[in-house]
Design a protein around this motif. Structure first.
Motif, PDB file in Angstrom:
ATOM      1  N   THR A   7       1.598  41.607  37.078  1.00  0.00           N
ATOM      2  CA  THR A   7       1.529  41.765  38.526  1.00  0.00           C
ATOM      3  C   THR A   7       2.015  43.119  39.028  1.00  0.00           C
ATOM      4  N   THR A  50      -0.344  45.938  43.540  1.00  0.00           N
ATOM      5  CA  THR A  50      -0.165  46.184  44.970  1.00  0.00           C
ATOM      6  C   THR A  50      -0.648  47.576  45.369  1.00  0.00           C
ATOM      7  N   ARG A  51      -1.393  47.649  46.482  1.00  0.00           N
ATOM      8  CA  ARG A  51      -1.865  48.944  46.981  1.00  0.00           C
ATOM      9  C   ARG A  51      -2.269  48.847  48.454  1.00  0.00           C
ATOM     10  N   ILE A  75       2.185  49.457  53.765  1.00  0.00           N
ATOM     11  CA  ILE A  75       1.942  48.217  53.027  1.00  0.00           C
ATOM     12  C   ILE A  75       2.316  47.047  53.939  1.00  0.00           C
ATOM     13  N   ASP A 118      -2.878  44.269  53.191  1.00  0.00           N
ATOM     14  CA  ASP A 118      -3.117  45.002  51.949  1.00  0.00           C
ATOM     15  C   ASP A 118      -3.126  44.066  50.746  1.00  0.00           C
ATOM     16  N   PHE A 140      -1.650  42.639  47.070  1.00  0.00           N
ATOM     17  CA  PHE A 140      -0.374  42.455  46.399  1.00  0.00           C
ATOM     18  C   PHE A 140      -0.566  41.812  45.017  1.00  0.00           C
ATOM     19  N   SER A 172       2.588  36.987  45.967  1.00  0.00           N
ATOM     20  CA  SER A 172       3.043  36.581  47.295  1.00  0.00           C
ATOM     21  C   SER A 172       3.827  35.289  47.174  1.00  0.00           C
ATOM     22  N   ASP A 184       8.835  46.130  47.469  1.00  0.00           N
ATOM     23  CA  ASP A 184       7.707  45.831  48.337  1.00  0.00           C
ATOM     24  C   ASP A 184       6.411  46.491  47.858  1.00  0.00           C
ATOM     25  N   THR A 185       6.465  47.203  46.747  1.00  0.00           N
ATOM     26  CA  THR A 185       5.222  47.681  46.136  1.00  0.00           C
ATOM     27  C   THR A 185       4.694  46.678  45.134  1.00  0.00           C
ATOM     28  N   CYS A 196       5.591  42.786  45.685  1.00  0.00           N
ATOM     29  CA  CYS A 196       5.615  41.395  46.150  1.00  0.00           C
ATOM     30  C   CYS A 196       5.516  41.314  47.661  1.00  0.00           C
ATOM     31  N   ALA A 197       4.601  40.504  48.156  1.00  0.00           N
ATOM     32  CA  ALA A 197       4.548  40.151  49.575  1.00  0.00           C
ATOM     33  C   ALA A 197       5.375  38.889  49.754  1.00  0.00           C
ATOM     34  N   SER A 243      -3.970  38.652  46.982  1.00  0.00           N
ATOM     35  CA  SER A 243      -2.788  38.512  46.132  1.00  0.00           C
ATOM     36  C   SER A 243      -3.237  37.945  44.793  1.00  0.00           C
TER      37      SER A 243
END
Length: 508
Positions: free
Chosen positions: A248, A252-253, A261, A265, A267, A270, A319-320, A322-323, A348
């Motif tokens: 994982t 994220t991007r 972010i 966006d 992830f 989540s 936070d790059t 996991c939401a 996600s």
């Protein structure tokens, strides 16, 4: 248990109706599952082949009902049920006056009718809200008015009710077949204290399964990013916390191009704060263990728990990666239901959840998704562990003052027995495997998840508020685990001593 003529007609109708019910999904929806049995059939406990053209359903041959035949001459069997419609928990299982029309509801209705006619009773659910159900039961027990024969509560209410000495010790009841497959043995072994068990779960009530922790993953994103199948990792005993992090970490991007972010966006993962106890338990650790005398003790900040928690905090704080609904961060502004905005929208790769989320938001998800158990700590771990969430999972109990506890035990045993025959196949095979999941592998994953339920006394009883405070650290984006443990240790020991004292004083 003898089947009376009218009941035999009902059983025959079940088989005929289920043969005629078409599959809920197309071959495309099932991910090429052409070997799947799609007739919606509810297998019976007779060992015979199920009807169908060149199709077979997995069948479980249950032991016979272990008690002599009994009838109760029109008894109204009252079950106090925690109900909360505003939170999508409108529970009508014990009040169905007619067949609802859906397969699961029909199975519940027919189970009720079979038990009512066999035992000559009327099943009556009496609803109470989350905030007043404990007080309602407490008043009834204190008054001795025998208002309720049994109660079905979420674990967050059932546990303190047991601790308050309002329940019958289930291990003392001859007519409750606790060793039979229609009951969950894990809740008995995990939450007993000194040989006393007050809470039970199993096939009497589908809400038990709704709160078992699990993982979802998005198949399209898996393919788009060239990520290996986590199913293979499970098969090869490599589905671990480190592998989960590896899969994982680089997903994220900022797909909107606004340089921020947020929930619009993409992830890798989540989730929400409830993820914490399930990952600790999933790694084969508990906040409270038990000794050879079935007495609980605080494990302390073991090296294993500390390692797991540090990994969890890494997941949440980044936070790059996991939401998360619960962290406070200047770059993220999610509302309280954001986890249902990200994964169902296809943004996600992984999503922590439970079967209950299937009906809440995932049933209309466009992308194909799969299901997985919570990852192990490492490959040396002997089994998977799936935490029963205290806010979502239910348990049954028998309150003091319920009249005759042995009669209640007999009726509950019959309800769970027929629930295993009728309700579980409808819930498991039809509602989950055929309606929601879209591959055969997820069916195997559900086998693992549902057989791996774990109940952590430290979490369920919220001893010392330790687990709550750890989750609050996540909400506050803080990682000061050592100081949290030092502050909590005295409270945990105090609360645990109180728990043991309450159980010992209430022994019966």
């Amino acid at each position: 248990m003898r089947v009376k003529p009218k009941v035999f007609i009902v059983l025959t109708c079940v088989i005929l109706l289920c043969v005629l019910i078409p599959a809920c999904g197309t071959d495309d929806d099932n991910g090429g599952g052409e070997n799947r049995t799609d007739n919606g059939e509810i297998p019976m406990n007779n060992g015979e082949e199920n009807p169908g053209e060149n199709q077979e359903s997995p069948k479980e041959i249950l032991p016979d009902f272990p008690h002599e035949e009994r009838v109760f001459n029109g008894k109204v069997f009252n079950i106090l049920v925690e109900n909360e419609p505003w939170n999508f928990l409108e529970i009508t299982d014990f009040n169905l006056e007619e067949e609802p029309g859906d397969i699961l509801g029909t199975a519940i209705y027919r189970r009720n009718k079979i038990v009512e006619e066999e035992l000559e009773i009327t099943i009556n659910g009496i609803q109470a809200t989350r905030d007043n159900i404990r007080a309602t039961l407490r008043r009834s027990v204190a008054s001795g008015t025998n208002d309720y024969d049994a109660a079905a509560m979420r674990l967050e209410n059932a546990a303190p009710t047991a601790m308050d000495g309002q329940c019958v010790n289930l291990n003392n009841l001859d007519y409750l077949s606790l060793d039979m497959p229609w009951w969950d043995k894990n809740i008995l072994s995990d939450l007993s204290v000194g040989g006393q068990s007050y809470l039970i779960a199993g096939d009497i009530f589908t809400k038990h399964y709704e709160g078992i922790a699990m993982m979802f993953f998005n198949k399209k994103l898996l393919s788009d990013h060239g990520v290996e199948s986590p199913y293979r990792l499970v098969e090869e005993n490599k589905w671990t916390l480190d592998e989960f992090g590896r899969l994982t970490k680089d997903i994220t991007r900022d797909i909107t191009g606004d340089g921020i972010i947020d929930h619009n966006d993409l992830f890798g993962f989540s989730t929400q704060a409830d993820f914490l106890p399930s990952i600790v338990n999933g790694g084969g650790a508990k906040f409270i263990e038990k000794d050879n005398n079935d007495m609980p003790y605080f494990t302390g900040a073991t090296e294993k728990i500390e390692t797991i928690l540090n990994k969890i905090f890494d997941f949440y704080m980044d936070d790059t990666f996991c939401a998360h609904r619960d962290a406070i961060d200047k770059n993220i502004d999610f509302d309280g239901m954001h986890q249902f905005m990200v994964f169902p929208a296809g943004r996600s790769l992984f999503f922590w959840g439970m079967p209950r989320f299937l009906d809440l938001e995932l049933r209309n998800m466009d992308d194909d998704f799969g299901m997985l158990p919570i990852p192990k700590f490492d490959s040396s771990q002997d089994r998977y562990y799936a935490t029963a969430n205290s806010w979502h999972s239910y348990a049954m109990l028998i309150p003091h003052g319920s009249g005759n506890p042995e009669e209640t035990a007999y009726i509950m045993d019959a309800m769970a027995y027929y629930g295993r025959i009728h309700i579980l196949p409808a819930y498991y095979d039809v509602t989950l495997q055929r309606k929601h999941t879209r591959d055969e592998e997820s069916s195997a994953m559900l086998d693992i998840i549902f057989s791996s339920a774990v109940y952590d006394i430290g979490y369920i009883y919220n001893l010392g508020s330790y687990v709550d405070n750890l989750m609050n650290m996540i909400r506050g984006n803080s990682n000061n685990m050592t100081s949290q443990y030092e502050r909590a240790q005295g409270r945990i020991e105090r609360d645990l001593g109180n728990l043991i004292e309450r159980f010992e004083s209430g022994a019966n």
